[in-house]
Motif scaffolding. Sequence first.
Motif, PDB file in Angstrom:
ATOM      1  N   ALA A  31       0.826  -1.195   0.000  1.00  0.00           N
ATOM      2  CA  ALA A  31       0.000   0.000   0.000  1.00  0.00           C
ATOM      3  C   ALA A  31       0.865   1.251   0.000  1.00  0.00           C
ATOM      4  O   ALA A  31       1.872   1.327   0.697  1.00  0.00           O
ATOM      5  CB  ALA A  31      -0.913   0.005   1.204  1.00  0.00           C
ATOM      6  N   ALA A  32       0.456   2.226  -0.775  1.00  0.00           N
ATOM      7  CA  ALA A  32       1.227   3.469  -0.850  1.00  0.00           C
ATOM      8  C   ALA A  32       0.266   4.645  -0.769  1.00  0.00           C
ATOM      9  O   ALA A  32      -0.929   4.503  -1.004  1.00  0.00           O
ATOM     10  CB  ALA A  32       2.014   3.516  -2.146  1.00  0.00           C
ATOM     11  N   TRP A  33       0.810   5.783  -0.429  1.00  0.00           N
ATOM     12  CA  TRP A  33      -0.018   6.973  -0.280  1.00  0.00           C
ATOM     13  C   TRP A  33      -0.303   7.599  -1.636  1.00  0.00           C
ATOM     14  O   TRP A  33       0.583   7.755  -2.453  1.00  0.00           O
ATOM     15  CB  TRP A  33       0.681   7.985   0.611  1.00  0.00           C
ATOM     16  CG  TRP A  33       0.630   7.587   2.054  1.00  0.00           C
ATOM     17  CD1 TRP A  33       1.605   6.981   2.761  1.00  0.00           C
ATOM     18  CD2 TRP A  33      -0.466   7.768   2.929  1.00  0.00           C
ATOM     19  NE1 TRP A  33       1.185   6.752   4.047  1.00  0.00           N
ATOM     20  CE2 TRP A  33      -0.084   7.243   4.184  1.00  0.00           C
ATOM     21  CE3 TRP A  33      -1.748   8.320   2.794  1.00  0.00           C
ATOM     22  CZ2 TRP A  33      -0.929   7.240   5.277  1.00  0.00           C
ATOM     23  CZ3 TRP A  33      -2.583   8.330   3.884  1.00  0.00           C
ATOM     24  CH2 TRP A  33      -2.180   7.794   5.121  1.00  0.00           C
ATOM     25  N   THR A  34      -1.567   7.948  -1.838  1.00  0.00           N
ATOM     26  CA  THR A  34      -1.939   8.687  -3.028  1.00  0.00           C
ATOM     27  C   THR A  34      -2.338  10.089  -2.587  1.00  0.00           C
ATOM     28  O   THR A  34      -3.133  10.235  -1.660  1.00  0.00           O
ATOM     29  CB  THR A  34      -3.141   8.017  -3.731  1.00  0.00           C
ATOM     30  OG1 THR A  34      -2.857   6.629  -3.856  1.00  0.00           O
ATOM     31  CG2 THR A  34      -3.385   8.638  -5.093  1.00  0.00           C
ATOM     32  N   ASP A  35      -1.794  11.088  -3.256  1.00  0.00           N
ATOM     33  CA  ASP A  35      -2.116  12.457  -2.874  1.00  0.00           C
ATOM     34  C   ASP A  35      -3.257  12.952  -3.744  1.00  0.00           C
ATOM     35  O   ASP A  35      -3.183  12.949  -4.966  1.00  0.00           O
ATOM     36  CB  ASP A  35      -0.869  13.345  -3.058  1.00  0.00           C
ATOM     37  CG  ASP A  35      -1.012  14.617  -2.229  1.00  0.00           C
ATOM     38  OD1 ASP A  35      -2.157  15.081  -2.058  1.00  0.00           O
ATOM     39  OD2 ASP A  35       0.033  15.112  -1.747  1.00  0.00           O
ATOM     40  N   LEU A  36      -4.369  13.355  -3.088  1.00  0.00           N
ATOM     41  CA  LEU A  36      -5.522  13.827  -3.828  1.00  0.00           C
ATOM     42  C   LEU A  36      -5.565  15.351  -3.876  1.00  0.00           C
ATOM     43  O   LEU A  36      -6.555  15.943  -4.269  1.00  0.00           O
ATOM     44  CB  LEU A  36      -6.817  13.300  -3.191  1.00  0.00           C
ATOM     45  CG  LEU A  36      -6.886  11.781  -3.050  1.00  0.00           C
ATOM     46  CD1 LEU A  36      -8.075  11.370  -2.215  1.00  0.00           C
ATOM     47  CD2 LEU A  36      -6.955  11.124  -4.413  1.00  0.00           C
ATOM     48  N   GLY A  37      -4.498  15.981  -3.432  1.00  0.00           N
ATOM     49  CA  GLY A  37      -4.420  17.441  -3.452  1.00  0.00           C
ATOM     50  C   GLY A  37      -4.946  18.064  -2.178  1.00  0.00           C
ATOM     51  O   GLY A  37      -5.752  17.454  -1.459  1.00  0.00           O
ATOM     52  N   ASP A  38      -4.463  19.248  -1.852  1.00  0.00           N
ATOM     53  CA  ASP A  38      -4.909  19.993  -0.679  1.00  0.00           C
ATOM     54  C   ASP A  38      -4.661  19.236   0.624  1.00  0.00           C
ATOM     55  O   ASP A  38      -5.408  19.333   1.567  1.00  0.00           O
ATOM     56  CB  ASP A  38      -6.402  20.333  -0.835  1.00  0.00           C
ATOM     57  CG  ASP A  38      -6.828  21.431   0.132  1.00  0.00           C
ATOM     58  OD1 ASP A  38      -5.928  22.177   0.598  1.00  0.00           O
ATOM     59  OD2 ASP A  38      -8.026  21.517   0.436  1.00  0.00           O
ATOM     60  N   GLY A  39      -3.605  18.433   0.653  1.00  0.00           N
ATOM     61  CA  GLY A  39      -3.271  17.682   1.861  1.00  0.00           C
ATOM     62  C   GLY A  39      -4.170  16.484   2.101  1.00  0.00           C
ATOM     63  O   GLY A  39      -4.124  15.865   3.149  1.00  0.00           O
ATOM     64  N   HIS A  40      -5.017  16.137   1.173  1.00  0.00           N
ATOM     65  CA  HIS A  40      -5.891  14.968   1.300  1.00  0.00           C
ATOM     66  C   HIS A  40      -5.169  13.769   0.704  1.00  0.00           C
ATOM     67  O   HIS A  40      -4.909  13.716  -0.498  1.00  0.00           O
ATOM     68  CB  HIS A  40      -7.214  15.244   0.550  1.00  0.00           C
ATOM     69  CG  HIS A  40      -8.221  14.153   0.737  1.00  0.00           C
ATOM     70  ND1 HIS A  40      -9.387  14.113   0.005  1.00  0.00           N
ATOM     71  CD2 HIS A  40      -8.265  13.090   1.551  1.00  0.00           C
ATOM     72  CE1 HIS A  40     -10.088  13.044   0.373  1.00  0.00           C
ATOM     73  NE2 HIS A  40      -9.426  12.414   1.316  1.00  0.00           N
ATOM     74  N   ARG A  41      -4.826  12.827   1.598  1.00  0.00           N
ATOM     75  CA  ARG A  41      -4.061  11.674   1.124  1.00  0.00           C
ATOM     76  C   ARG A  41      -4.733  10.395   1.571  1.00  0.00           C
ATOM     77  O   ARG A  41      -5.377  10.349   2.610  1.00  0.00           O
ATOM     78  CB  ARG A  41      -2.634  11.735   1.677  1.00  0.00           C
ATOM     79  CG  ARG A  41      -1.873  12.975   1.183  1.00  0.00           C
ATOM     80  CD  ARG A  41      -0.438  12.961   1.645  1.00  0.00           C
ATOM     81  NE  ARG A  41      -0.338  12.831   3.087  1.00  0.00           N
ATOM     82  CZ  ARG A  41       0.607  12.122   3.701  1.00  0.00           C
ATOM     83  NH1 ARG A  41       1.494  11.464   3.010  1.00  0.00           N
ATOM     84  NH2 ARG A  41       0.633  12.083   5.004  1.00  0.00           N
TER      85      ARG A  41
END
Lengths: 313, 270, 612
Positions: free
Chosen positions: C598-608
Amino acid sequence: MVQSIANRLISTVPILFVVSVLIFSLLYLTPGDPAQMIAGAQATQDDVERIREALGLNDPALMRYFDWLWDVLHFDFGRSVFNGRSVTELIMQRMEPTFSLMALTTLFAIVIAVPLGVLAAWRANSVVDRIVLVLSIASFSIPVFVTGYVLAYYVAFKTGLLPVQGYAFLKEGVGEWLAHLVLPSVSLGLIYVALISRITRASMLEVLSEDYIRTARAKGLLGRRILFVHALRNAANPIVTVVGVGVALLLGGAVVIESVFNIPGIGRLTVDAILRRDYPIIQGVMLLFAMIYIVVNLIIDLLYTVFDPRIRY
Amino acid sequence: MLRNPSIAIGGGIVVLMVLLALFAPYLQTIDPLSMNPLNRMKDPSSAFWFGTDAYGRDLYSRVLYGGRTSLTVGFAVAVLSTGVGLLIGLIAGYYRSLDGVVMRIMDGLMAIPAVLLAIALSALLGGSVLNVVIAIAVAESPRVVRLIRGIVLSLRERQYVEAALISGVSRSRIIVRHILPSTFAPLAVQATYVFASAMVLEAILSFIGAGIPPTTPSWGNIIAEGRQLWQIKFFIILYPALFLSLTVFAINIFGDGLRDRLDQRGDRHL
Amino acid sequence: MTTLRTAHGPAETTPADPADEVLSIDGLTTSIRTGQGDRRQGEQRLIEDIGFSVRRGQTLGIVGESGSGKSVTALSIMRLLPRSATVAGRVMLKGRNLTTLSDRQMADVRGDRIGMIFQEPMTSLNPVLPVGLQIEESLRRHKVASGQAARRRAVELLDRVRIPNAARRTAEYPHQLSGGMRQRVMIAMALACNPELLIADEPTTALDVTTQAGIIDLLKQIQADDGTAIMFITHDMGVVAEVSDDVLVMRSGRIVEHGPSQQIFHRPAETYTRQLLNSVPRIGDMRGKPGPAPFASIGDDGAALAPSPLEVAKGPVLRVTDLSVSFRVRNETSRFRRTTLRAVRGVGFDLRAGETLAIVGESGCGKSTLARSIMGLQAVDSGAIEVAGRVATSMTAAEARLARKAIQMVFQDPFASLNPRLRIVDSLTEPLTAHGVSSGGARATAVRLIEEVGLSAEMLDRLPHQFSGGQRQRICIARALALEPEVIVADEAVSALDVSVQAQVLNLLMQLQARRGLALLFISHDMAVVERLSHRVAVMYRGQIVEIGPRAAVFERPAHAYTRRLLSAVPLPDPSRRHKLSGIEELFGTPSAEPSTAAWTDLGDGHRVLAA
């Protein structure tokens, strides 16, 4: 399971080690020279020296301890200072009376105490409860030998219904054996009954206030089923714990009651040895008693699983 | 007090016994140590209220003085055991590194029946009031240690203790402020049980012959001396035994009342 | 799971048919003798003049805060109260007055005509008896079935409450089942003899929100099939709205308001009901609002001070990096074997001054362990905790003691977190004197603190037992403020409080934050509360943070499947917005943990979000 029992056994080793050190160091408690004390005032220098040698007092304490431990691990508790007989042999000869007394007492105490405790909890704060309470405090308050003498005097001596003193070996017939043990067992058992019935009451009271008892009542179940199927099994573990701890009480009580009723058991052997400072016997018996206590409590630990499925080994 | 009859009744009897012991010199009829061969084994009468023993000593006076010794032993053991037990229990409960060693020693002590341990210690040390007190205290203390340790262990998990820890309060201050005060109530209850149990043990030591010598009368050694004559002069055992049992009973119900009042559990045993 | 759904029409559309009436209560009054054997003997009224009726197929929701008498009402009907209680009034079950029955006759009714489920499924089942037996004994007692038939029926019942592998489960003990399954067993037990009435006393309160959804769904299903009348007691306005046809609002042992669900929630007649509803945070209320918002008109001055939206200027006051915590726990199956429980796995986040970060998750997700590790109450395996720029995990004891000044904690249970023997002033000044403040100065600070949390200085010399739960929690907050910390960690700080009190304490926290620029780490299981007061939200699941981001982003565009499940399972305090329950599944098996890839996906505006 086997692995767990093995682990449990290993965990008793430190306790046994502590016990052995304690028992061994008793020898050094006596003020002055123990050999001189044992030999008495009229003893010759040779006598004292012989006893010193027998007790190993000429060696440094630490070395003497390890020698003793080595022997003990080989079931060799040494020889009596007075008659030179093997301690192991002396103890074996006196096993039967003591174990008969203890087995009978345990049996009688549990059979009486548990129903008494359940009754007291079921009718908490009633007259019955209060009578049980007062009787149990009373039995804590009367020294065991006084109970013994009162029973011997009023039940045996005055009426002649039972033998006043002494012991009959099993081979002399079960009836005789039992007749000689009734009064000692009752005197010894009273405290045990008090202890077990009070923990039964307390444990049952706690369980009876549990949510699952309310559930059982909400199902429409009736008194006896709630009491004996739902409550008692949940209350069992504190009760067996006290039965186990009480073994120490029983062993100590046996020492006293054997003197009252003139029973030739290990207790008498111990008292005689202590009063004569026969160290090898004192050490042997104390170690034996400690081991009985530890083994009984090990078995109790395993018993928990029988009553509570949440506990597994 | 009125709401708790067991405290009143138990306490009342204990106070009465203490008063009898204190004023023994004024209440005695005959010197408890004076022997008179002419008056051996007399039954109770107006001259000898409780009769006389095998040496012709007055049992009534001996029982009065015996109360002094027995109550002193009980009190001394209660103070000694609770003091030592509190100290060791606090250490074992709060300093986890010492806990293992301390508790193994206590387990070892408890594996030897208390009666046997006390008999052995007292006999080997030599019978005197002091030695009897020490012997019984050694046998009684481990249970106090266990009680206090258990309380400390549960207290140190309390949120208010953790809150104090978080705000930077030192360990020693936490013990003094948050833990020690909570041990007093259970300790007081336990002290009454130890008191009662020590008096019984003193009697047992005397009975075995490992107790206080008869020149200092105690309820225990008076009963013990009646042992040889029990089939013919049972009252020699009966009177001191009644006093002893009544007193122990009173202390026990006082302790139970205290426990109910303070809402504490105790660890009773003999 | 099942695709069957209950069509739930509002109750007022069905005409009342007297033959349908299952339970009818009139003038029910219960008192209890107090101070038995005491001179101050007296009687205390627990409930007074309660009257209502329940029809076949109907669910009556009884709602109220603690002490309202809602559970006493249920126990009075069942006659399960202690002997010191006296019950007056009429309790008619299908035309039979239960209050006049003998004890034995009443025992015949219990479990047969009326079934009951309780709050704590763990403690309500007998731990030493197999669950099958516990169901069978009800069947045998009421002569519904015996022998093999009873055994078969028990399996059928477990099947019916959707317990997988029912035949095998009958031999298991309660501790071998999950919380949700235990409550299902309780339901099976209550239904064993096909009762006309089912009384559910807070049946979902002890459960996680996703499990709760499953249980509510099951109860609705059973009612639709059997037409059982249900009395559903709860403190949770959302749950009441979800299940009830009619609602009864109780307070201090009396009925405040009684009516159809729609009416109670949309047109409440009584002020108390309105206040209660105003205190309940609803998910979605915060849509479009930039920052936390206090509760309005709940009888305090909360609304007067609206916190401003967050100004992000300074660096983080608390930084947690890659934190892992595990402990050795006793194995459930063996007393001597120990297993390692990885409670927190690689957790990291920043917290800035003036900001509220909420850590949200269900029981056992590791959120409390995280809080305790940050506070230094729990040893960590690896990772770093920086408080105000200093690394707390590598400090000496003395340094840590100083650093702790900057971070303080408020605990869940206000009754356990104050020493009952100490006066309030002593609890408040303790942190100060420990850091060398003179006792006079400390007392002055205590006065200021207690006034700041909305209590008065004259209360300082009282003992904790003289205060209510809400007041105590205010005192705990005051104590946490004593050292002027930059960060407050609040671990389920309002969970033990009634909703109206909860709203007040939340308002207080928001005020204090605005006034002092505090950073707040708010740990909670309650999604609606979290939405109300947080700037950012982190969702924890099985020891990991699986999603983190601004509040609006996480609530309006949840990216992780678990976040979505959590959000959709929360019942809304609005009877016209039901029906979204079915389809929420309680996980019976153990779902595999996040794969290690599992890895972090950044959805923008600090929403991960953490995703495979």
